[in-house]
Motif scaffolding. Structure first.
Motif, PDB file in Angstrom:
ATOM      1  N   PHE A 142       9.286   1.208  10.244  1.00  0.00           N
ATOM      2  CA  PHE A 142       8.122   1.820   9.537  1.00  0.00           C
ATOM      3  C   PHE A 142       6.828   0.880   9.736  1.00  0.00           C
ATOM      4  N   PHE A 143       5.869   1.180   9.323  1.00  0.00           N
ATOM      5  CA  PHE A 143       4.663   0.306   9.058  1.00  0.00           C
ATOM      6  C   PHE A 143       4.439  -0.446   7.789  1.00  0.00           C
ATOM      7  N   THR A 144       4.218  -1.605   7.986  1.00  0.00           N
ATOM      8  CA  THR A 144       4.265  -2.258   6.850  1.00  0.00           C
ATOM      9  C   THR A 144       2.857  -3.018   6.389  1.00  0.00           C
ATOM     10  N   GLY A 145       2.576  -3.367   5.127  1.00  0.00           N
ATOM     11  CA  GLY A 145       1.507  -3.987   4.900  1.00  0.00           C
ATOM     12  C   GLY A 145       1.496  -4.708   3.514  1.00  0.00           C
ATOM     13  N   PRO A 146       0.461  -5.154   3.014  1.00  0.00           N
ATOM     14  CA  PRO A 146       0.608  -5.847   1.538  1.00  0.00           C
ATOM     15  C   PRO A 146       0.427  -4.816   0.621  1.00  0.00           C
ATOM     16  N   THR A 147      -0.049  -3.788   0.648  1.00  0.00           N
ATOM     17  CA  THR A 147      -0.152  -2.697  -0.385  1.00  0.00           C
ATOM     18  C   THR A 147       0.431  -1.240   0.198  1.00  0.00           C
ATOM     19  N   LEU A 148       0.585  -0.439  -0.625  1.00  0.00           N
ATOM     20  CA  LEU A 148       1.121   1.024  -0.300  1.00  0.00           C
ATOM     21  C   LEU A 148      -0.131   1.637   0.092  1.00  0.00           C
ATOM     22  N   GLU A 149      -0.452   2.221   1.205  1.00  0.00           N
ATOM     23  CA  GLU A 149      -1.896   2.972   1.164  1.00  0.00           C
ATOM     24  C   GLU A 149      -1.684   3.792   2.405  1.00  0.00           C
ATOM     25  N   PRO A 150      -2.442   4.790   2.317  1.00  0.00           N
ATOM     26  CA  PRO A 150      -2.564   5.766   3.681  1.00  0.00           C
ATOM     27  C   PRO A 150      -3.296   5.374   4.475  1.00  0.00           C
ATOM     28  N   PHE A 151      -3.336   5.504   5.894  1.00  0.00           N
ATOM     29  CA  PHE A 151      -4.050   5.231   6.844  1.00  0.00           C
ATOM     30  C   PHE A 151      -3.925   6.454   7.836  1.00  0.00           C
ATOM     31  N   GLU A 152      -4.929   6.460   8.674  1.00  0.00           N
ATOM     32  CA  GLU A 152      -5.405   7.651   9.735  1.00  0.00           C
ATOM     33  C   GLU A 152      -4.553   7.364  10.900  1.00  0.00           C
ATOM     34  N   HIS A 153      -3.267   7.766  11.036  1.00  0.00           N
ATOM     35  CA  HIS A 153      -2.561   7.524  12.224  1.00  0.00           C
ATOM     36  C   HIS A 153      -2.928   8.757  13.181  1.00  0.00           C
ATOM     37  N   ALA A 154      -2.644   8.210  14.644  1.00  0.00           N
ATOM     38  CA  ALA A 154      -3.117   9.045  15.498  1.00  0.00           C
ATOM     39  C   ALA A 154      -2.847  10.409  15.556  1.00  0.00           C
ATOM     40  N   MET A 155      -1.747  11.017  14.809  1.00  0.00           N
ATOM     41  CA  MET A 155      -1.060  12.110  14.801  1.00  0.00           C
ATOM     42  C   MET A 155      -1.777  12.869  13.285  1.00  0.00           C
ATOM     43  N   THR A 156      -1.436  12.238  12.352  1.00  0.00           N
ATOM     44  CA  THR A 156      -1.606  12.819  10.973  1.00  0.00           C
ATOM     45  C   THR A 156      -1.486  11.391   9.892  1.00  0.00           C
ATOM     46  N   THR A 157      -1.944  11.739   8.737  1.00  0.00           N
ATOM     47  CA  THR A 157      -1.930  10.479   7.785  1.00  0.00           C
ATOM     48  C   THR A 157      -0.424  10.198   7.517  1.00  0.00           C
ATOM     49  N   ALA A 158      -0.613   8.681   7.849  1.00  0.00           N
ATOM     50  CA  ALA A 158       0.509   7.884   7.556  1.00  0.00           C
ATOM     51  C   ALA A 158       0.596   6.727   6.380  1.00  0.00           C
ATOM     52  N   HIS A 159       1.624   6.096   6.185  1.00  0.00           N
ATOM     53  CA  HIS A 159       1.385   5.109   5.019  1.00  0.00           C
ATOM     54  C   HIS A 159       2.029   3.809   5.404  1.00  0.00           C
ATOM     55  N   TYR A 160       0.996   2.711   4.936  1.00  0.00           N
ATOM     56  CA  TYR A 160       1.856   1.414   4.989  1.00  0.00           C
ATOM     57  C   TYR A 160       2.433   1.205   3.926  1.00  0.00           C
ATOM     58  N   TRP A 161       3.819   0.624   4.000  1.00  0.00           N
ATOM     59  CA  TRP A 161       4.830   0.187   2.831  1.00  0.00           C
ATOM     60  C   TRP A 161       4.994  -1.360   2.857  1.00  0.00           C
ATOM     61  N   PRO A 162       4.821  -2.024   1.733  1.00  0.00           N
ATOM     62  CA  PRO A 162       5.228  -3.451   1.636  1.00  0.00           C
ATOM     63  C   PRO A 162       6.753  -3.222   1.588  1.00  0.00           C
ATOM     64  N   VAL A 163       7.220  -4.184   2.396  1.00  0.00           N
ATOM     65  CA  VAL A 163       8.705  -4.221   2.648  1.00  0.00           C
ATOM     66  C   VAL A 163       9.729  -4.317   1.409  1.00  0.00           C
ATOM     67  N   ASP A 164       9.424  -5.102   0.332  1.00  0.00           N
ATOM     68  CA  ASP A 164       9.914  -5.154  -0.867  1.00  0.00           C
ATOM     69  C   ASP A 164       9.798  -3.929  -1.605  1.00  0.00           C
ATOM     70  N   LEU A 165       8.610  -3.124  -1.740  1.00  0.00           N
ATOM     71  CA  LEU A 165       8.642  -1.769  -2.361  1.00  0.00           C
ATOM     72  C   LEU A 165       9.473  -0.869  -1.585  1.00  0.00           C
ATOM     73  N   LEU A 166       9.460  -0.667  -0.286  1.00  0.00           N
ATOM     74  CA  LEU A 166      10.390   0.134   0.178  1.00  0.00           C
ATOM     75  C   LEU A 166      11.798  -0.028   0.140  1.00  0.00           C
TER      76      LEU A 166
END
Length: 199
Positions: A142-166
């Motif tokens: 998955f895509f990870t980041g410091p906060t859970l948030e959506p972003f504009e993926h090349a195909m359609t909206t995706a999400h960054y997930w903090p590893v601990d949260l997922l």
């Protein structure tokens, strides 16, 4: 993100997707090694959930894994069946896999839940848990980041997930997390991975 939106976006750009990321040669060496090690420890059938154009299914079959690819996008399943006719593929989705309880040794969900809305991720993970026998394995990319948030993926909206949260979501669905990792060496977005065992 609705299933219809995901199907439409990937279906319309299936060939572009295959050219960009849809071959096993596109996989980073550490990720390939991680999934290979995971697959060699799995006993029993594996579902490659969100298999896309089939590169992981084909690769795991080459390692001797009893594997079937499942994806919600018919156009990607068509390309998988054309490119790798010796493997098994079918249209399906993570939230409803159509297999018996506890019938799988493992599930590979490599970047296949990135478009799942955060409030729906638990349902998808619970379905994966239903299908995997106790002691079986789950591998998530998955895509990870410091906060859970959506972003504009090349195909359609995706999400960054903090590893601990997922990881907490995975454990809440009935798994024991055994390994996590993240890498920031990619030019665009940070990579995360979780390995877990069905409790």
């Amino acid at each position: 993100m609705s299933l219809e939106s995901v199907r439409g976006s990937y279906g319309a750009r299936a060939d572009e997707y295959v050219e960009a990321v849809g071959r096993i040669e596109h996989v980073a060496a550490p990720d390939l090694a991680l999934v290979e090690r995971w697959a060699r420890r799995i006993e029993g059938p594996v579902l490659d959930v969100g298999c896309g154009p089939g590169q992981w299914t084909h690769h795991l079959a080459g390692l001797g894994t009893d594997v079937e690819g499942v994806d919600p996008v018919p156009e990607l399943i068509e390309r998988a069946q054309t490119a790798y006719p010796d493997q098994r593929y079918r249209v399906g989705r993570a939230e409803s896999l159509g297999v018996d309880d506890g019938s799988l040794g493992g599930v590979l969900a490599w970047y296949s839940l990135i478009h799942t809305a955060p409030e729906q991720i638990g349902a998808a993970l619970t379905e994966l848990a239903r299908c995997i026998r106790p002691g079986g394995g789950l591998a998530l990319g998955f895509f990870t980041g410091p906060t859970l948030e959506p972003f504009e993926h090349a195909m359609t909206t995706a999400h960054y997930w903090p590893v601990d949260l997922l990881s907490s979501e995975v454990e809440g669905a009935g798994f024991a997390v055994t390994h996590t990792e993240s890498r920031t060496d990619r030019p665009a977005r940070s990579h995360g991975a979780i390995l877990a065992t069905r409790a």
